[in-house]
Design a protein around this motif. Structure first.
Motif, mmCIF file in Angstrom:
data_model
loop_
_atom_site.group_PDB
_atom_site.id
_atom_site.type_symbol
_atom_site.label_atom_id
_atom_site.label_comp_id
_atom_site.label_asym_id
_atom_site.label_seq_id
_atom_site.Cartn_x
_atom_site.Cartn_y
_atom_site.Cartn_z
ATOM 1 N N ASP A 44 0.825 -1.206 0.000
ATOM 2 C CA ASP A 44 0.000 0.000 0.000
ATOM 3 C C ASP A 44 0.866 1.266 0.000
ATOM 4 O OD1 ASP A 44 -2.531 1.447 1.988
ATOM 5 O OD2 ASP A 44 -2.752 0.528 0.014
ATOM 6 N N GLU A 47 2.758 1.737 -3.326
ATOM 7 C CA GLU A 47 1.860 2.296 -4.355
ATOM 8 C C GLU A 47 1.650 3.795 -4.109
ATOM 9 O OE1 GLU A 47 -0.765 -1.762 -5.149
ATOM 10 O OE2 GLU A 47 -1.763 0.066 -4.469
ATOM 11 N N LEU A 66 -7.135 10.492 -5.328
ATOM 12 C CA LEU A 66 -7.585 9.466 -4.380
ATOM 13 C C LEU A 66 -8.963 9.767 -3.785
ATOM 14 C CD1 LEU A 66 -4.209 9.020 -2.480
ATOM 15 C CD2 LEU A 66 -5.247 7.375 -4.033
ATOM 16 N N LYS A 67 -9.482 10.944 -4.108
ATOM 17 C CA LYS A 67 -10.800 11.378 -3.617
ATOM 18 C C LYS A 67 -10.839 11.429 -2.083
ATOM 19 C CE LYS A 67 -13.607 9.883 -7.577
ATOM 20 N NZ LYS A 67 -12.486 9.678 -8.489
ATOM 21 N N VAL A 68 -9.757 11.944 -1.516
ATOM 22 C CA VAL A 68 -9.734 12.191 -0.073
ATOM 23 C C VAL A 68 -9.269 13.635 0.131
ATOM 24 C CG1 VAL A 68 -9.334 9.809 0.630
ATOM 25 C CG2 VAL A 68 -7.386 11.266 0.126
ATOM 26 N N SER A 69 -9.263 14.067 1.374
ATOM 27 C CA SER A 69 -8.899 15.456 1.634
ATOM 28 C C SER A 69 -7.371 15.609 1.697
ATOM 29 C CB SER A 69 -9.509 15.936 2.953
ATOM 30 O OG SER A 69 -8.985 15.185 4.035
ATOM 31 N N PRO A 71 -5.446 16.973 4.067
ATOM 32 C CA PRO A 71 -4.828 16.524 5.325
ATOM 33 C C PRO A 71 -4.694 15.002 5.415
ATOM 34 C CG PRO A 71 -6.574 18.093 5.798
ATOM 35 C CD PRO A 71 -6.674 17.752 4.359
ATOM 36 N N THR A 72 -5.633 14.277 4.830
ATOM 37 C CA THR A 72 -5.562 12.810 4.852
ATOM 38 C C THR A 72 -4.327 12.348 4.091
ATOM 39 O OG1 THR A 72 -7.968 12.696 4.881
ATOM 40 C CG2 THR A 72 -6.809 10.675 4.307
ATOM 41 N N ASN A 75 -1.120 13.317 6.021
ATOM 42 C CA ASN A 75 -0.854 12.417 7.153
ATOM 43 C C ASN A 75 -0.304 11.075 6.676
ATOM 44 O OD1 ASN A 75 -1.844 14.467 8.708
ATOM 45 N ND2 ASN A 75 -3.765 13.456 9.249
ATOM 46 N N MET B 1 -4.853 1.322 -5.121
ATOM 47 C CA MET B 1 -4.579 1.791 -3.753
ATOM 48 C C MET B 1 -5.673 2.752 -3.289
ATOM 49 S SD MET B 1 -1.800 4.551 -2.463
ATOM 50 C CE MET B 1 -2.151 5.405 -3.931
ATOM 51 N N ASN B 2 -6.175 2.537 -2.089
ATOM 52 C CA ASN B 2 -7.222 3.389 -1.532
ATOM 53 C C ASN B 2 -6.829 3.824 -0.138
ATOM 54 O OD1 ASN B 2 -9.645 4.227 -2.764
ATOM 55 N ND2 ASN B 2 -10.188 2.104 -3.094
ATOM 56 N N LEU B 3 -6.732 5.130 0.073
ATOM 57 C CA LEU B 3 -6.384 5.588 1.418
ATOM 58 C C LEU B 3 -7.542 5.350 2.363
ATOM 59 C CD1 LEU B 3 -4.301 8.868 1.264
ATOM 60 C CD2 LEU B 3 -3.625 6.586 1.850
ATOM 61 N N ARG B 7 -16.868 5.045 2.470
ATOM 62 C CA ARG B 7 -17.693 6.252 2.397
ATOM 63 C C ARG B 7 -19.035 5.980 3.043
ATOM 64 N NH1 ARG B 7 -16.483 10.662 -0.796
ATOM 65 N NH2 ARG B 7 -14.483 10.533 -1.829
ATOM 66 N N PHE B 17 -14.089 14.730 7.495
ATOM 67 C CA PHE B 17 -12.885 15.466 7.114
ATOM 68 C C PHE B 17 -11.885 14.596 6.380
ATOM 69 C CE2 PHE B 17 -14.922 18.342 9.778
ATOM 70 C CZ PHE B 17 -15.197 17.725 10.986
ATOM 71 N N ILE B 18 -12.087 13.270 6.424
ATOM 72 C CA ILE B 18 -11.229 12.374 5.639
ATOM 73 C C ILE B 18 -11.410 12.691 4.163
ATOM 74 C CG2 ILE B 18 -10.946 9.964 4.906
ATOM 75 C CD1 ILE B 18 -11.593 9.156 7.780
ATOM 76 N N HIS B 19 -12.610 13.074 3.803
ATOM 77 C CA HIS B 19 -12.909 13.361 2.400
ATOM 78 C C HIS B 19 -13.053 14.852 2.105
ATOM 79 C CE1 HIS B 19 -13.495 9.093 1.783
ATOM 80 N NE2 HIS B 19 -14.311 9.077 2.794
ATOM 81 N N THR B 20 -13.358 15.629 3.119
ATOM 82 C CA THR B 20 -13.670 17.048 2.881
ATOM 83 C C THR B 20 -12.870 17.930 3.825
ATOM 84 O OG1 THR B 20 -15.919 16.327 2.387
ATOM 85 C CG2 THR B 20 -15.577 18.684 2.623
ATOM 86 N N ALA B 21 -12.089 18.850 3.249
ATOM 87 C CA ALA B 21 -11.335 19.818 4.055
ATOM 88 C C ALA B 21 -11.184 21.090 3.218
ATOM 89 C CB ALA B 21 -9.986 19.257 4.471
ATOM 90 N N LEU B 167 -7.048 15.429 12.716
ATOM 91 C CA LEU B 167 -6.669 15.114 11.336
ATOM 92 C C LEU B 167 -5.823 16.226 10.725
ATOM 93 C CD1 LEU B 167 -7.199 13.074 8.914
ATOM 94 C CD2 LEU B 167 -8.881 14.726 8.154
ATOM 95 N N ASN B 170 -2.526 16.527 12.497
ATOM 96 C CA ASN B 170 -1.862 15.215 12.599
ATOM 97 C C ASN B 170 -1.383 14.948 14.021
ATOM 98 O OD1 ASN B 170 -0.961 12.732 11.764
ATOM 99 N ND2 ASN B 170 0.861 13.474 10.724
#
Lengths: 95, 202
Positions: A44, A47, A66-69, A71-72, A75, B1-3, B7, B17-21, B167, B170
């Motif tokens: 992971d 990649e 990746l369709k995340v924010s 900060p994600t 981190n 790969m998917n962080l 959803r 906030f994982i998806h929106t910031a 988040l 960190n």
């Protein structure tokens, strides 16, 4: 192609490369070679690094891809950096 | 790969906030703050502190109700940015902290909605036959009942605020939790001072 194991299934020690084979002419090379430091990371994380480089080092583009924010992704990068530093320290300790 | 491929509704509700910031969270959050203020205007309810909410008070101009929400958001965001700079080992963006803290306030819409149907009743029960404001039994019972109903929403909002801080900066663990609590208290005091200053302008 199978995933490359990096830890010994018997004692969990770090594995090294003993033999390499050319797929074109079937020449085999034997020795003892350390695995590249990146290979010791989970699939992971590897990649993630590849995608980060392909995104030109842009965390913003990575987040969008990746369709995340942001900060994600930030981190996750910090996490990978910490693991790499730990691996480097471990390798230096063994030398 | 998917962080984070997850959803699910639980993620969207308790850690969006994982998806929106950044700017997206900021616009949604500011809209929510203003909507909550607007709904509060219908019932003379207002958010006179980072976590404070009062209903049945005297009527306030709309600009005060909107300003309270903005002041509450700004105070907590500014305090958490400073706290994050002190305890975080990594760089972070201020826009992420401000944006996610705005979004974290969206459950305040529910707080304003909960009291809406009963606000006039709560006000009417306060006046005794001797023209002196005395709390009636029914009024107190209603106040306690609605207070209890609002607690889960306040807890939800605080959880969102903490998760946003954790988040964006960190940080995690006991250090993050205690820093957040201290920041929340400091922001509450700061917002009270500023909002009281606003009241003097009326």
């Amino acid at each position: 192609m199978k995933n490359l194991p990096t830890a010994c299934p018997s004692c969990s020690g770090k594995l090294a490369v003993k033999r390499l084979r050319c797929e074109k002419c079937e020449t085999e090379v034997e020795g003892l070679y350390a695995l590249p430091i990146l290979v010791n990371l989970p699939q992971d994380d590897q990649e993630f690094i590849l995608e980060f480089i392909k995104a030109d080092g842009s965390l913003k583009d990575m987040a969008s891809f990746l369709k995340v924010s942001y900060p994600t992704v930030r981190n996750k990068l910090d996490e990978v950096i910490a693991k790499l530093k730990q691996n480097e320290t471990n390798q230096k300790g063994k030398k | 790969m998917n962080l984070n491929p997850d959803r699910k509704l639980t993620t969207r509700l308790f850690n969006p906030f994982i998806h929106t910031a950044d700017v997206q969270a900021l616009w949604i959050g500011l809209a929510a703050i203003l909507i909550a203020g607007g709904i509060g205007a219908l019932s003379d309810s207002h958010f006179d502190g980072v976590l404070d909410f009062h209903t049945g008070s005297r009527s306030m101009p709309l600009w005060i109700l909107f300003s309270e929400g903005i002041v509450n958001w700004l105070c907590l965001s500014a305090v958490l940015v400073i706290a994050g700079k002190i305890i975080s080992k990594t760089a972070f963006r201020m826009i992420d902290v401000f944006g996610t803290q705005a979004l974290a306030r969206w459950p305040s819409i529910f707080l304003a909605l909960i009291v809406l149907p009963m606000a006039s009743k709560l006000k009417g029960l306060n006046v005794s036959q001797h023209s002196q404001l005395e709390p009636s039994t029914e009024g107190m019972a209603l106040t306690i009942f609605f207070g209890l109903v609002m607690i889960p929403f306040v807890c939800w909002m605080v959880l969102l605020m903490y998760r946003a801080f954790s988040l964006c900066c960190n940080v995690r663990g006991a250090k993050a939790i205690w820093t957040f609590i201290a920041g929340l208290l400091l922001a509450e005091i700061l917002s009270k001072i500023i909002i009281n200053g606003l009241f003097h302008l009326i």
